[in-house]
Design a protein around this motif. Structure first.
Motif, PDB file in Angstrom:
ATOM      1  N   THR A 361       0.861  -1.196   0.000  1.00 62.20           N
ATOM      2  CA  THR A 361       0.000   0.000   0.000  1.00 62.20           C
ATOM      3  C   THR A 361       0.892   1.240   0.000  1.00 62.20           C
ATOM      4  OG1 THR A 361      -0.212  -0.186   2.423  1.00 62.20           O
ATOM      5  CG2 THR A 361      -1.980  -1.144   1.070  1.00 62.20           C
ATOM      6  N   ARG A 362       1.358   1.651   1.193  1.00 56.69           N
ATOM      7  CA  ARG A 362       2.280   2.777   1.301  1.00 56.69           C
ATOM      8  C   ARG A 362       3.031   2.647   2.611  1.00 56.69           C
ATOM      9  NH1 ARG A 362      -0.233   8.687   0.327  1.00 56.69           N
ATOM     10  NH2 ARG A 362      -0.176   8.824   2.617  1.00 56.69           N
ATOM     11  N   GLU A 363       4.230   3.192   2.668  1.00 64.13           N
ATOM     12  CA  GLU A 363       5.098   2.941   3.817  1.00 64.13           C
ATOM     13  C   GLU A 363       4.539   3.467   5.137  1.00 64.13           C
ATOM     14  OE1 GLU A 363       6.568   6.956   2.239  1.00 64.13           O
ATOM     15  OE2 GLU A 363       5.689   5.115   1.453  1.00 64.13           O
ATOM     16  N   ASP A 364       3.613   4.459   5.089  1.00 64.26           N
ATOM     17  CA  ASP A 364       3.076   5.046   6.316  1.00 64.26           C
ATOM     18  C   ASP A 364       1.815   4.356   6.813  1.00 64.26           C
ATOM     19  OD1 ASP A 364       1.871   6.001   3.936  1.00 64.26           O
ATOM     20  OD2 ASP A 364       0.882   7.593   5.057  1.00 64.26           O
ATOM     21  N   HIS A 365       1.341   3.317   6.101  1.00 64.42           N
ATOM     22  CA  HIS A 365       0.009   2.748   6.373  1.00 64.42           C
ATOM     23  C   HIS A 365      -0.115   2.205   7.799  1.00 64.42           C
ATOM     24  CE1 HIS A 365      -3.557   0.230   4.614  1.00 64.42           C
ATOM     25  NE2 HIS A 365      -3.811   0.684   5.818  1.00 64.42           N
ATOM     26  N   ALA A 366       0.853   1.433   8.245  1.00 66.21           N
ATOM     27  CA  ALA A 366       0.761   0.812   9.582  1.00 66.21           C
ATOM     28  C   ALA A 366       0.679   1.868  10.675  1.00 66.21           C
ATOM     29  CB  ALA A 366       1.953  -0.111   9.817  1.00 66.21           C
ATOM     30  N   GLY A 367       1.535   2.881  10.608  1.00 69.18           N
ATOM     31  CA  GLY A 367       1.516   3.949  11.610  1.00 69.18           C
ATOM     32  C   GLY A 367       0.218   4.728  11.581  1.00 69.18           C
ATOM     33  N   VAL A 368      -0.299   4.997  10.373  1.00 73.81           N
ATOM     34  CA  VAL A 368      -1.573   5.723  10.246  1.00 73.81           C
ATOM     35  C   VAL A 368      -2.696   4.954  10.920  1.00 73.81           C
ATOM     36  CG1 VAL A 368      -3.360   6.423   8.585  1.00 73.81           C
ATOM     37  CG2 VAL A 368      -0.970   7.025   8.171  1.00 73.81           C
ATOM     38  N   ALA A 369      -2.772   3.633  10.652  1.00 77.52           N
ATOM     39  CA  ALA A 369      -3.829   2.810  11.250  1.00 77.52           C
ATOM     40  C   ALA A 369      -3.730   2.823  12.776  1.00 77.52           C
ATOM     41  CB  ALA A 369      -3.746   1.383  10.714  1.00 77.52           C
ATOM     42  N   ASN A 370      -2.516   2.659  13.312  1.00 74.13           N
ATOM     43  CA  ASN A 370      -2.330   2.641  14.774  1.00 74.13           C
ATOM     44  C   ASN A 370      -2.706   3.979  15.400  1.00 74.13           C
ATOM     45  OD1 ASN A 370      -1.439   0.014  14.705  1.00 74.13           O
ATOM     46  ND2 ASN A 370       0.727   0.569  14.562  1.00 74.13           N
ATOM     47  N   ARG A 421     -13.029   4.827  -2.836  1.00 75.68           N
ATOM     48  CA  ARG A 421     -11.802   5.523  -2.458  1.00 75.68           C
ATOM     49  C   ARG A 421     -10.585   4.638  -2.693  1.00 75.68           C
ATOM     50  NH1 ARG A 421     -13.629   7.855   3.494  1.00 75.68           N
ATOM     51  NH2 ARG A 421     -15.156   9.385   2.768  1.00 75.68           N
ATOM     52  N   SER A 422      -9.564   5.199  -3.305  1.00 72.13           N
ATOM     53  CA  SER A 422      -8.295   4.474  -3.418  1.00 72.13           C
ATOM     54  C   SER A 422      -7.617   4.496  -2.053  1.00 72.13           C
ATOM     55  CB  SER A 422      -7.400   5.144  -4.460  1.00 72.13           C
ATOM     56  OG  SER A 422      -6.985   6.422  -3.991  1.00 72.13           O
ATOM     57  N   ILE A 423      -6.621   3.639  -1.866  1.00 69.37           N
ATOM     58  CA  ILE A 423      -5.909   3.627  -0.580  1.00 69.37           C
ATOM     59  C   ILE A 423      -5.200   4.961  -0.365  1.00 69.37           C
ATOM     60  CG2 ILE A 423      -3.860   2.520  -1.569  1.00 69.37           C
ATOM     61  CD1 ILE A 423      -5.306   2.089   2.017  1.00 69.37           C
ATOM     62  N   GLU A 424      -4.755   5.606  -1.438  1.00 68.62           N
ATOM     63  CA  GLU A 424      -4.125   6.926  -1.317  1.00 68.62           C
ATOM     64  C   GLU A 424      -5.137   7.963  -0.807  1.00 68.62           C
ATOM     65  OE1 GLU A 424      -1.744   4.428  -3.904  1.00 68.62           O
ATOM     66  OE2 GLU A 424      -3.869   5.027  -4.058  1.00 68.62           O
ATOM     67  N   ASP A 425      -6.392   7.888  -1.298  1.00 69.52           N
ATOM     68  CA  ASP A 425      -7.451   8.784  -0.807  1.00 69.52           C
ATOM     69  C   ASP A 425      -7.683   8.571   0.679  1.00 69.52           C
ATOM     70  OD1 ASP A 425      -7.843   9.755  -3.366  1.00 69.52           O
ATOM     71  OD2 ASP A 425      -9.498   8.382  -3.817  1.00 69.52           O
ATOM     72  N   THR A 426      -7.757   7.295   1.069  1.00 68.82           N
ATOM     73  CA  THR A 426      -8.001   6.951   2.473  1.00 68.82           C
ATOM     74  C   THR A 426      -6.892   7.486   3.374  1.00 68.82           C
ATOM     75  OG1 THR A 426      -9.354   5.000   1.993  1.00 68.82           O
ATOM     76  CG2 THR A 426      -8.154   4.987   4.069  1.00 68.82           C
ATOM     77  N   LEU A 427      -5.644   7.266   2.990  1.00 65.62           N
ATOM     78  CA  LEU A 427      -4.515   7.738   3.806  1.00 65.62           C
ATOM     79  C   LEU A 427      -4.457   9.263   3.829  1.00 65.62           C
ATOM     80  CD1 LEU A 427      -1.812   5.136   2.686  1.00 65.62           C
ATOM     81  CD2 LEU A 427      -3.042   5.206   4.873  1.00 65.62           C
ATOM     82  N   SER A 428      -4.819   9.894   2.745  1.00 63.53           N
ATOM     83  CA  SER A 428      -4.834  11.359   2.683  1.00 63.53           C
ATOM     84  C   SER A 428      -5.864  11.943   3.653  1.00 63.53           C
ATOM     85  CB  SER A 428      -5.138  11.803   1.255  1.00 63.53           C
ATOM     86  OG  SER A 428      -5.241  13.203   1.180  1.00 63.53           O
ATOM     87  N   ILE A 429      -7.053  11.321   3.715  1.00 58.39           N
ATOM     88  CA  ILE A 429      -8.083  11.776   4.666  1.00 58.39           C
ATOM     89  C   ILE A 429      -7.555  11.658   6.088  1.00 58.39           C
ATOM     90  CG2 ILE A 429     -10.372  11.245   5.619  1.00 58.39           C
ATOM     91  CD1 ILE A 429     -11.139  10.285   2.754  1.00 58.39           C
ATOM     92  N   ALA A 430      -6.869  10.533   6.380  1.00 60.16           N
ATOM     93  CA  ALA A 430      -6.319  10.324   7.723  1.00 60.16           C
ATOM     94  C   ALA A 430      -5.308  11.411   8.081  1.00 60.16           C
ATOM     95  CB  ALA A 430      -5.671   8.947   7.812  1.00 60.16           C
ATOM     96  N   TRP A 431      -4.404  11.742   7.162  1.00 57.32           N
ATOM     97  CA  TRP A 431      -3.398  12.768   7.450  1.00 57.32           C
ATOM     98  C   TRP A 431      -4.037  14.139   7.636  1.00 57.32           C
ATOM     99  CZ3 TRP A 431       1.282  12.120   9.211  1.00 57.32           C
ATOM    100  CH2 TRP A 431       1.941  10.914   8.965  1.00 57.32           C
ATOM    101  N   ILE A 450       5.651  11.914   9.233  1.00 52.61           N
ATOM    102  CA  ILE A 450       4.972  13.157   9.624  1.00 52.61           C
ATOM    103  C   ILE A 450       5.481  14.311   8.756  1.00 52.61           C
ATOM    104  CG2 ILE A 450       4.701  14.862  11.472  1.00 52.61           C
ATOM    105  CD1 ILE A 450       4.702  12.541  13.472  1.00 52.61           C
ATOM    106  N   ASP A 451       6.796  14.390   8.602  1.00 48.54           N
ATOM    107  CA  ASP A 451       7.377  15.475   7.796  1.00 48.54           C
ATOM    108  C   ASP A 451       6.933  15.385   6.335  1.00 48.54           C
ATOM    109  OD1 ASP A 451       8.677  16.362  10.028  1.00 48.54           O
ATOM    110  OD2 ASP A 451      10.551  15.295   9.598  1.00 48.54           O
ATOM    111  N   LYS A 452       6.748  14.155   5.847  1.00 51.33           N
ATOM    112  CA  LYS A 452       6.425  13.950   4.434  1.00 51.33           C
ATOM    113  C   LYS A 452       4.936  14.147   4.137  1.00 51.33           C
ATOM    114  CE  LYS A 452       6.996  10.559   0.704  1.00 51.33           C
ATOM    115  NZ  LYS A 452       7.522   9.221   0.351  1.00 51.33           N
TER     116      LYS A 452
END
Length: 458
Positions: A361-370, A421-431, A450-452
């Motif tokens: 998916t993307r490298e930040d996915h696990a941290g975002v979910a947690n 929603r694509s996984i990128e859309d989902t992660l973007s909403i979370a951020w 976080i910086d990225k």
């Protein structure tokens, strides 16, 4: 040589008890001819010396002991499989009900299938995108997994099932994807809804739809998921497709098991369900998976309605033991008009960690979910606290997390029934939601992520 028996001793519910039988095997197909000359199909449920118990698929209405004949065909129940089945609708006996022609099968297959050799199983790893943020972001589905949806009466599990069937896809070039949708004990209105939805969106072209209505014989509910899975195995392991199997409603399947068990006068187990229900469910759920060296896969989403929303009821309880997690629908979220009302806190995908991250998916996915879990859980705790002490007693960070819970439900959980929603859309909403929270609180996220990805709110 086929022998016609006129030795029916008793008719009990959907069962015939036939005496003086010889060389009859468990699972054998049976032809039953009633007094009116009409033929029905059945299957041997129990075979003893000089006696057989036969389950009749079309029901025993109109049959009698004196003028009904039984013929054992010496073969198991089979279904013809073919790529022509994609885009077609079948009933509980595998007959087309969409007005189209009969299927010309490539081969006939035993509906009971064969268990996948554990040594040949490939571990599920590849991400399946459902287009639903609460699933993709926090309870990720992977190829070859079996993960049920625990629902309740009146909750929109049918709408969610149809949405997953329409939107689910394996990301990648040239990946062939199909859906086998098996509906058991549903109303004619629900059946029309599924057909209409799949036709409206064009999803029917890649779907094989099996429908057993509530007024169809209960015995067909025992057979229809096995028919669907046999077709799925053909598409996956013979044709190299990624197949998503949706089974709804497994509660109706288990009720049919209980009905047949009662007719056989078996000693009941928990709440009247047969003691072998765990084993029986396993013969369905364990047909999901991947085989090493084979490109195809079978992923299963069984859907069940929990009586009285009770997760300790035997059906969800036993299902949870066999499957790899669960997606839980919330009556509270549904009452507040939130769709899909998936509660991420009791939901769980045990194989999620294998299907997310860089390369999946993307490298930040696990941290975002947690981080989402942590912040939302704290927000819900504070919501309960406010009901007792009032919002004035909260600290500044408490107020932020309380607002986060509201925004999370409004923007992350809530989405339209046609919103893919694509996984990128989902992660973007979370951020975007994390931007509400001070950086010092985002302890589940890597600094570099976080910086990225954290938006600049200045």
């Amino acid at each position: 040589m086929e022998v016609e028996y006129r030795t029916i001793k008793e008719i009990k519910g959907p069962l015939l008890i036939v005496e003086k039988t010889r060389d009859v095997a468990y699972g054998e197909v049976v032809k039953i001819r009633g007094p009116d000359g009409e033929e029905r199909l059945g299957q041997v449920l129990e075979a003893r010396e000089n006696m057989a118990v036969v389950q009749v698929f079309e029901g025993t209405s109109g049959l009698d002991i004196r003028d009904t004949t039984v013929k054992f065909l010496g073969d198991t129940l089979k279904i013809g499989v073919s790529l022509e089945m994609l885009g077609r609708v079948f009933n509980g006996t595998g007959k087309p009900i969409d007005g189209g022609p009969e299927i010309v099968p490539e081969e006939m297959r035993d509906i009971n299938g064969y268990p996948i050799n554990p040594a040949a199983r490939e571990y599920p790893r590849e991400f399946i995108q459902t287009g639903i943020s609460t699933i993709d972001g926090m309870n990720t589905l992977v190829r070859g997994q079996k993960i049920p949806i625990f629902s309740g009466s009146g909750l929109p599990h049918n709408e969610i099932a149809a949405q997953i069937a329409r939107q689910a896809k394996v990301r990648g070039e040239g990946e062939k994807f199909a859906v086998v949708f098996v509906a058991m004990g549903i109303t004619a209105e629900e059946a029309n809804f599924f057909r209409r939805e799949f036709e409206r969106t064009g999803a029917l072209e890649r779907t094989v739809l099996f429908i057993n209505l509530a007024n169809d014989p209960a015995i067909e509910r025992i057979v229809i998921p096995r028919m669907g899975l046999t077709v799925a195995e053909y598409l996956a392991f013979d044709k190299g497709m990624h197949v998503l199997v949706i089974l709804t409603d497994m509660t109706n399947y288990c009720e049919a098991l209980r009905e047949i068990s009662a007719a056989r006068e078996e000693v009941p187990g928990r709440r009247g369900y047969p003691g072998y229900m765990y084993t029986d469910l396993a013969t369905i759920y364990e047909r999901a998976g991947r085989i090493r060296g084979n490109k195809g896969s079978i992923t299963q989403i069984p859907i069940l309605t929990m009586p009285d929303d009770d997760m300790t009821h035997p059906i969800p309880d036993l299902t949870g033991y066999i499957t790899e997690g669960q997606i839980v629908l919330s009556r509270e979220l549904h009452r507040r008009g939130i769709y899909p009302p998936i509660n991420p806190l009791p939901s769980l995908s045990r194989l999620m960690k294998e299907g997310i991250g860089k390369g999946h998916t993307r490298e930040d996915h696990a941290g975002v979910a947690n981080q989402l879990y942590a912040a939302y859980a704290e927000g819900l705790r504070l919501r309960d606290l406010v009901a007792v002490v009032g919002e004035e007693a909260l600290t500044e960070i408490d107020r932020i997390l309380l607002k986060f819970a509201d925004e999370f439900e409004a923007k992350f959980i809530t989405q339209g029934p046609d919103e893919d929603r694509s996984i990128e859309d989902t992660l973007s909403i979370a951020w975007n939601l994390f931007a509400m929270i001070p950086r010092s609180y985002l302890k589940k996220l890597d600094r570099e992520h976080i910086d990225k990805y954290l938006p600049d709110m200045d």
